[in-house]
Scaffold this motif. Structure first.
Motif, PDB file in Angstrom:
ATOM      1  N   ASP A  32       0.855  -1.187   0.000  1.00  0.00           N
ATOM      2  CA  ASP A  32       0.000   0.000   0.000  1.00  0.00           C
ATOM      3  C   ASP A  32       0.891   1.238   0.000  1.00  0.00           C
ATOM      4  O   ASP A  32       0.685   2.162   0.751  1.00  0.00           O
ATOM      5  CB  ASP A  32      -0.929  -0.017   1.222  1.00  0.00           C
ATOM      6  CG  ASP A  32      -2.013   1.040   1.129  1.00  0.00           C
ATOM      7  OD1 ASP A  32      -2.274   1.527   0.018  1.00  0.00           O
ATOM      8  OD2 ASP A  32      -2.591   1.380   2.174  1.00  0.00           O
ATOM      9  N   SER A  33       1.904   1.217  -0.847  1.00  0.00           N
ATOM     10  CA  SER A  33       2.892   2.290  -0.946  1.00  0.00           C
ATOM     11  C   SER A  33       2.873   2.844  -2.364  1.00  0.00           C
ATOM     12  O   SER A  33       2.608   2.113  -3.318  1.00  0.00           O
ATOM     13  CB  SER A  33       4.282   1.731  -0.630  1.00  0.00           C
ATOM     14  OG  SER A  33       5.294   2.629  -1.032  1.00  0.00           O
ATOM     15  N   GLU A  34       3.178   4.102  -2.508  1.00  0.00           N
ATOM     16  CA  GLU A  34       3.268   4.713  -3.836  1.00  0.00           C
ATOM     17  C   GLU A  34       4.705   4.759  -4.332  1.00  0.00           C
ATOM     18  O   GLU A  34       4.984   5.311  -5.395  1.00  0.00           O
ATOM     19  CB  GLU A  34       2.662   6.124  -3.820  1.00  0.00           C
ATOM     20  CG  GLU A  34       1.156   6.142  -3.626  1.00  0.00           C
ATOM     21  CD  GLU A  34       0.378   5.439  -4.741  1.00  0.00           C
ATOM     22  OE1 GLU A  34       0.876   5.345  -5.892  1.00  0.00           O
ATOM     23  OE2 GLU A  34      -0.734   4.964  -4.461  1.00  0.00           O
ATOM     24  N   ASN A  35       5.646   4.173  -3.584  1.00  0.00           N
ATOM     25  CA  ASN A  35       7.052   4.151  -3.980  1.00  0.00           C
ATOM     26  C   ASN A  35       7.254   3.008  -4.969  1.00  0.00           C
ATOM     27  O   ASN A  35       7.487   1.857  -4.575  1.00  0.00           O
ATOM     28  CB  ASN A  35       7.936   3.986  -2.743  1.00  0.00           C
ATOM     29  CG  ASN A  35       9.408   4.062  -3.063  1.00  0.00           C
ATOM     30  OD1 ASN A  35       9.834   3.760  -4.174  1.00  0.00           O
ATOM     31  ND2 ASN A  35      10.194   4.447  -2.074  1.00  0.00           N
ATOM     32  N   SER A  69      -1.645  -0.268  -3.565  1.00  0.00           N
ATOM     33  CA  SER A  69      -1.674   1.143  -3.948  1.00  0.00           C
ATOM     34  C   SER A  69      -1.726   1.194  -5.470  1.00  0.00           C
ATOM     35  O   SER A  69      -1.599   0.164  -6.146  1.00  0.00           O
ATOM     36  CB  SER A  69      -0.403   1.840  -3.452  1.00  0.00           C
ATOM     37  OG  SER A  69       0.719   1.318  -4.154  1.00  0.00           O
ATOM     38  N   GLY A  70      -1.874   2.374  -6.018  1.00  0.00           N
ATOM     39  CA  GLY A  70      -1.831   2.504  -7.470  1.00  0.00           C
ATOM     40  C   GLY A  70      -0.497   2.036  -8.036  1.00  0.00           C
ATOM     41  O   GLY A  70      -0.446   1.336  -9.042  1.00  0.00           O
ATOM     42  N   ALA A  71       0.599   2.405  -7.364  1.00  0.00           N
ATOM     43  CA  ALA A  71       1.937   2.008  -7.827  1.00  0.00           C
ATOM     44  C   ALA A  71       2.126   0.497  -7.751  1.00  0.00           C
ATOM     45  O   ALA A  71       2.697  -0.113  -8.661  1.00  0.00           O
ATOM     46  CB  ALA A  71       3.007   2.710  -6.998  1.00  0.00           C
TER      47      ALA A  71
END
Length: 88
Positions: A32-35, A69-71
């Motif tokens: 759940d990270s955008e990195n 997440s999106g990423a």
């Protein structure tokens, strides 16, 4: 995985079992990270650990706690395209 030989042997001795990649270290909401770079590294490292334990390269991915997440959704769609084709 490679250091838990008893578990690996148990899983390999079960012909009906299918091994999927279930995250990397199972930390809370790790996907759940955008990195995007971190997500890509976690996917690659998790796959490498499974292969080092003697399993085939994983073809299916399930995020711990089912949180994407999106990423991470983008990264897993690129690495595991068959998973997402089955969802549509």
């Amino acid at each position: 995985m490679a250091t838990t030989k008893k578990l690996v042997r148990f899983l390999r001795d079960k012909p009906g079992f299918h091994i999927v990649q279930h995250g990397y270290n199972h930390s809370l909401f790790e996907f759940d990270s955008e990195n995007a770079a971190d997500i890509g590294d976690r996917i690659e490292q998790g796959a490498r650990l499974l292969q080092e334990a003697g399993f085939q390269k994983p073809k299916t991915f399930v995020a711990p706690y089912d949180r994407f997440s999106g990423a991470s959704l983008q990264a897993t769609a690129e690495k595991f395209p068959g998973d997402f084709n089955r969802l549509v």
